[in-house]
Motif scaffolding. Structure first.
Motif, PDB file in Angstrom:
ATOM      1  N   GLY A 174       0.741  -1.356   0.003  1.00  0.00           N
ATOM      2  CA  GLY A 174       0.367   0.302  -0.017  1.00  0.00           C
ATOM      3  C   GLY A 174       0.661   1.261   0.252  1.00  0.00           C
ATOM      4  O   GLY A 174       2.219   1.258   0.697  1.00  0.00           O
ATOM      5  N   ASP A 175       0.391   2.107  -0.065  1.00  0.00           N
ATOM      6  CA  ASP A 175       1.006   3.775  -0.381  1.00  0.00           C
ATOM      7  C   ASP A 175       1.780   3.969   1.413  1.00  0.00           C
ATOM      8  O   ASP A 175       2.646   4.031   1.614  1.00  0.00           O
ATOM      9  N   GLY A 176       1.420   3.479   1.939  1.00  0.00           N
ATOM     10  CA  GLY A 176       1.910   3.614   3.485  1.00  0.00           C
ATOM     11  C   GLY A 176       2.702   3.005   3.787  1.00  0.00           C
ATOM     12  O   GLY A 176       3.938   3.483   5.072  1.00  0.00           O
ATOM     13  N   ALA A 177       3.199   1.764   2.529  1.00  0.00           N
ATOM     14  CA  ALA A 177       4.587   0.976   3.473  1.00  0.00           C
ATOM     15  C   ALA A 177       5.691   1.767   2.288  1.00  0.00           C
ATOM     16  O   ALA A 177       6.067   1.417   2.636  1.00  0.00           O
ATOM     17  N   LEU A 178       5.163   2.813   2.205  1.00  0.00           N
ATOM     18  CA  LEU A 178       6.555   3.775   0.953  1.00  0.00           C
ATOM     19  C   LEU A 178       7.323   4.115   1.711  1.00  0.00           C
ATOM     20  O   LEU A 178       8.403   4.304   1.045  1.00  0.00           O
ATOM     21  N   ASN A 179       7.098   4.180   2.945  1.00  0.00           N
ATOM     22  CA  ASN A 179       8.025   4.823   4.238  1.00  0.00           C
ATOM     23  C   ASN A 179       9.009   3.872   5.010  1.00  0.00           C
ATOM     24  O   ASN A 179       9.007   4.499   6.322  1.00  0.00           O
ATOM     25  N   GLN A 180       8.540   2.233   4.771  1.00  0.00           N
ATOM     26  CA  GLN A 180       8.836   1.663   5.595  1.00  0.00           C
ATOM     27  C   GLN A 180      10.661   1.444   4.800  1.00  0.00           C
ATOM     28  O   GLN A 180      10.271   1.061   3.840  1.00  0.00           O
ATOM     29  N   GLY A 181      11.058   1.589   5.754  1.00  0.00           N
ATOM     30  CA  GLY A 181      13.032   1.137   5.486  1.00  0.00           C
ATOM     31  C   GLY A 181      13.418  -0.382   4.640  1.00  0.00           C
ATOM     32  O   GLY A 181      13.778  -0.447   3.785  1.00  0.00           O
ATOM     33  N   SER A 182      12.101  -1.635   5.075  1.00  0.00           N
ATOM     34  CA  SER A 182      12.393  -2.116   4.299  1.00  0.00           C
ATOM     35  C   SER A 182      12.366  -2.187   2.943  1.00  0.00           C
ATOM     36  O   SER A 182      12.237  -2.934   2.174  1.00  0.00           O
ATOM     37  N   ASN A 204      -4.076   4.311  -2.510  1.00  0.00           N
ATOM     38  CA  ASN A 204      -6.142   4.456  -1.994  1.00  0.00           C
ATOM     39  C   ASN A 204      -5.383   5.594  -1.844  1.00  0.00           C
ATOM     40  O   ASN A 204      -6.713   6.009  -1.501  1.00  0.00           O
ATOM     41  N   GLY A 205      -4.382   6.279  -1.380  1.00  0.00           N
ATOM     42  CA  GLY A 205      -4.341   7.411  -0.183  1.00  0.00           C
ATOM     43  C   GLY A 205      -4.221   7.333   0.656  1.00  0.00           C
ATOM     44  O   GLY A 205      -3.637   8.881   1.161  1.00  0.00           O
ATOM     45  N   TYR A 206      -4.281   6.553   1.033  1.00  0.00           N
ATOM     46  CA  TYR A 206      -4.533   6.731   2.909  1.00  0.00           C
ATOM     47  C   TYR A 206      -3.742   5.741   3.349  1.00  0.00           C
ATOM     48  O   TYR A 206      -3.650   4.138   3.301  1.00  0.00           O
ATOM     49  N   SER A 207      -2.816   6.168   4.613  1.00  0.00           N
ATOM     50  CA  SER A 207      -1.894   4.842   4.818  1.00  0.00           C
ATOM     51  C   SER A 207      -2.938   4.740   6.635  1.00  0.00           C
ATOM     52  O   SER A 207      -3.109   6.536   7.141  1.00  0.00           O
ATOM     53  N   MET A 208      -3.455   4.090   6.207  1.00  0.00           N
ATOM     54  CA  MET A 208      -4.966   4.072   7.857  1.00  0.00           C
ATOM     55  C   MET A 208      -5.421   5.251   7.878  1.00  0.00           C
ATOM     56  O   MET A 208      -6.400   5.793   6.745  1.00  0.00           O
ATOM     57  N   GLY A 209      -5.037   6.518   8.135  1.00  0.00           N
ATOM     58  CA  GLY A 209      -6.310   7.443   8.312  1.00  0.00           C
ATOM     59  C   GLY A 209      -4.985   9.004   8.251  1.00  0.00           C
ATOM     60  O   GLY A 209      -5.956  10.308   7.896  1.00  0.00           O
ATOM     61  N   THR A 210      -4.253   8.425   7.684  1.00  0.00           N
ATOM     62  CA  THR A 210      -3.009   9.747   6.847  1.00  0.00           C
ATOM     63  C   THR A 210      -2.579   9.652   5.301  1.00  0.00           C
ATOM     64  O   THR A 210      -2.795   8.818   4.796  1.00  0.00           O
ATOM     65  N   SER A 211      -3.218  10.605   4.458  1.00  0.00           N
ATOM     66  CA  SER A 211      -3.412  10.964   3.852  1.00  0.00           C
ATOM     67  C   SER A 211      -1.832  10.744   3.007  1.00  0.00           C
ATOM     68  O   SER A 211      -0.906  11.251   4.031  1.00  0.00           O
ATOM     69  N   ILE A 212      -1.889  10.411   1.821  1.00  0.00           N
ATOM     70  CA  ILE A 212      -0.585  10.518   0.953  1.00  0.00           C
ATOM     71  C   ILE A 212      -0.092  11.693   1.200  1.00  0.00           C
ATOM     72  O   ILE A 212       1.635  11.947   1.204  1.00  0.00           O
TER      73      ILE A 212
END
Lengths: 387, 331
Positions: A174-182, A204-212
């Motif tokens: 997901g787009d939220g995973a984009l900020n994980q170091g791994s 999908n524009g949201y990392s849980m409740g945080t917009s991209i």
């Protein structure tokens, strides 16, 4: 570029060229698959409210075209790995809805015998290497699947003429995973080792409740991140399955031929909350309604109506998927809970029977305390038993 | 051991021989890690392997533990049998998610569908004045996790036999070497042999006190036993070889004979292999014990840099001898 609360499906997409000619029968099959996923997820939501499903439950409603379009572009032998919002990928990959639902219900008939749950759908027969619960963790795994297929071609079967399998791995995040170091480490390795993997960011524009835009630099153009790892970055419309398929097919063919990784910014929208407990206060109803206008199922249905799909045919598909999911629920409810003895199964490969604890005599090698030159079988078959 | 043709080699040679022999036999086995190929290994364990097996099977990675450990786990799910070298187990902490959350759980959470035949190996324990962050004894932390196996050899012979078993094992194996042991020389036969997991070795037979030890600590205990012998104390030293599975039967058998037990474990005491052994012995040998199980661990502080402090921090001959005497009411 002006930013809305989310900049996903509204953002710049590549021009819709080379839109493929998809046979009507294939397109109808995809419509059915997407409707099946939608129906499955709606019933999961109900079952969750009825407390038949425990833990966390993340539904795929709104993103059906992504799983169906991307997986249609790959071959059955191509490995797939995804994150925790994984029911759609499992069904699109061909997992029986019975086994998928039974896993949700924590029954022994589930794809992982009730031990994985909603976030951990595994299906060896269909080359689905999980559902993974830790955000981003599946991308190093996916890169490893690609490493193994390449190793199989170049090392194990190197002396075989034409023995190359050239499998392409699809690794979803997901787009939220984009900020994980791994994820970044894995992208670096994929680029470095020329691995045949397509890393598909379901944006999908949201990392849980945080917009991209609140959590990710370059949120309006995440495909640019691929350049840092020496790989191509591509934007694809994930709300129009024909478009998704057409663009993905080109990429799959390219990776199969070049063994170079590609990163995809797959623009889509999650119609429901992050999980079942999410009231979605971080976005407006207006925004949701705007995206619901572009419901991927409605989009495909309208396209097929232009090609002659009748309302009766559509209703028949709807009836059929309802019956399928209803019977999956019945099947799941009739499947027993795992026997308590299963608690100790599959902790280790069971050469000594089930594992029963940390100081288990059955795990011991034997009563002898002297070193021995054990007689062992040294005739390991060089033809590895790779999948 | 007279049936075998013996020669003396270093610990690092023993590990390398095990890896190379298995790589010759099984094309699925490969070595991956930082500096393992062109540099010949940061500690020369993999010296010469690039020349023999080539860059497709002996693979240098960037400094990216989380990435390459996860990648190797994915490859193992597909059927390869990777050996992953961590230059130090201290560096594996940034790869905690793949090695603790993926590898040991994959078989279970996939309902038995996907195993993870992989070996993680590297230096464990204090090296020499490396300070707090580089001196981890990760067995205390990681042995808590079911689904993995943990090996901690004390000598070249065991290192080779256990490494070969580790590579052939179908479960994830954490193989703990020690920078302080890599140059240790010992007899290793030319002939092939394997050492099964979960089978302790009596490193020294004795009658008064059982000393349960892991890895490098076994060698220090052997020195201590010589000193204690002069005081008339006969120590039986168990070299556990593997922490998971733990050879409970051998510990119980020995303690029932001696009636006294000291555990020497270089990790911190709180929630450790040492505490697990103590709990086991108290449960299984309650009526046989003349004293409670005495435990010698690293001091419950971060590892210090200063030489004298580090010597006091680690389980050392003096502390071990004191524990044995105390356990036998001889202090």
């Amino acid at each position: 570029m002006p930013q809305s609360a989310s900049s996903n499906a509204e953002g710049q997409l590549r021009p819709k060229t080379n839109r493929p000619e998809v046979p009507m029968a294939t397109a109808k099959k995809w419509l059915r698959e997407m409707m099946l996923i939608r129906e499955f997820e709606l019933r999961c939501m109900q079952a969750y409210q009825d407390k038949k499903i425990g833990g966390f439950c993340h539904v795929y409603i709104g993103q059906e075209a992504v799983a169906v379009g991307t997986i249609a572009a790959a071959e059955a032998r191509d490995p797939i790995v995804t994150a925790y919002r994984d029911h759609g990928h499992a069904l699109a990959r061909g997992m029986s809805p019975n086994h998928c639902m039974a896993e949700m219900f924590g029954r022994v008939g589930g794809c992982a015998k009730g031990k994985g749950g909603s976030m951990h759908m595994f299906d060896r027969d269909n080359n689905l290497f999980g559902g993974h619960g830790i955000v981003g963790a599946q991308i190093p795994l996916g890169v490893g699947l690609a490493f193994a297929t390449k190793y199989e071609d170049e090392v194990i079967n190197a002396d075989k003429n034409g023995g190359k399998s050239n499998r392409v791995t699809l690794a979803f995040l997901g787009d939220g995973a984009l900020n994980q170091g791994s994820v970044h480490e894995a992208m670096n390795l994929a680029g470095l080792f020329d691995l045949p993997v397509i890393i598909i960011c379901e944006n999908n524009g949201y990392s849980m409740g945080t917009s991209i835009t609140r959590g990710t630099t370059m949120g309006h153009e995440i495909s640019a991140k691929a350049e840092a790892y020496g790989m191509e970055g591509v934007e694809i419309d994930g709300m129009d399955v024909i478009e998704t398929y057409g663009a993905m097919k080109e990429l799959v063919d390219k990776v199969r031929a070049t063994s170079r990784p590609i990163f995809v910014d797959m623009r889509c929208y999650r119609f429901k909350g992050h999980s079942m407990s999410d009231p979605r206060k971080y976005r407006t109803r207006e925004e949701e309604e705007r995206y619901e206008q572009g419901d991927p199922i409605g989009v495909l249905k309208a396209q097929l109506e232009l090609r002659g799909l009748t309302e009766d045919e559509h209703k028949e598909i709807q009836r059929e998927v309802r019956a399928t999911v209803k019977s999956a629920i019945e099947w799941a409810e009739q499947s027993p809970f795992p026997p308590t003895s299963d608690l100790y199964r599959d902790v280790y490969r069971e050469r000594w029977g089930p594992y029963t604890g940390s100081s288990d005599p059955e795990m011991l090698g034997g009563a002898e305390n002297e070193c021995k030159f054990n007689a062992i079988d040294t005739t390991i078959d060089r033809k590895a038993d790779l999948l | 051991m007279s049936i075998a043709t013996m020669r003396e080699i270093e610990f690092r040679d023993a590990v390398r021989e095990a890896m190379s022999e298995e790589m010759r036999k099984d094309m699925r086995v490969m070595l991956i890690g930082e500096e393992v190929a062109q540099y010949n290994g940061a500690y020369k364990v993999s010296r010469g392997m690039l020349d023999e097996f080539g860059p497709r099977r002996v693979i240098d990675t960037p400094i990216s533990e989380s990435g390459f450990a996860g990648m190797a786990i994915g490859a193992a799910m597909m059927g390869l049998r990777p050996i992953v070298e961590f230059m130090s187990w201290s560096f594996s902490l940034v790869a905690a998610d793949p090695i603790l959350n993926n590898a040991p759980k994959m078989l279970y959470m996939s309902g038995g569908q996907f195993g993870c035949p992989i070996v993680f190996r590297g230096n464990d324990g204090a090296g020499g004045q490396l300070g707090s962050t580089h001196s981890w004894s990760i067995e205390g932390l990681f042995s808590n996790v079911p689904g993995m196996k943990m090996v901690i050899p004390s000598n070249p012979y065991d290192a080779k036999g256990l490494m070969k078993t580790a590579i052939r094992d179908d479960d994830p194996v954490f193989f703990l070497e020690s920078e302080r042991l890599l140059s240790m020389r010992g007899e290793v036969p030319e002939e092939e042999y394997l050492i099964p997991f979960g089978q302790a070795r009596i490193a020294r037979p004795g009658t008064d006190c059982t000393i349960v030890a892991f890895g490098r600590m076994v060698n220090i205990c052997l020195e201590v036993a010589l000193e204690l012998e002069k005081e008339g104390i006969s120590s039986e030293i168990l070299d556990m070889r593997t922490i998971r599975p733990l050879d409970a039967a051998s510990i119980i058998r020995s303690v029932k004979r001696t009636g006294a037990c000291v555990v020497v474990d270089q990790s911190w005491s709180f929630g450790s292999p040492g505490s697990e052994v103590a709990a086991l012995v108290h449960r299984e040998c309650f009526d046989d014990l003349d004293n409670y199980v005495h435990r010698v661990h690293s001091a419950d502080v971060p590892a210090p840099y200063a030489h004298n402090l580090e010597q006091e921090y680690l389980p050392n001959a003096r502390r071990i001898a004191e524990a044995v005497r105390s356990c036998l009411y001889r202090s």
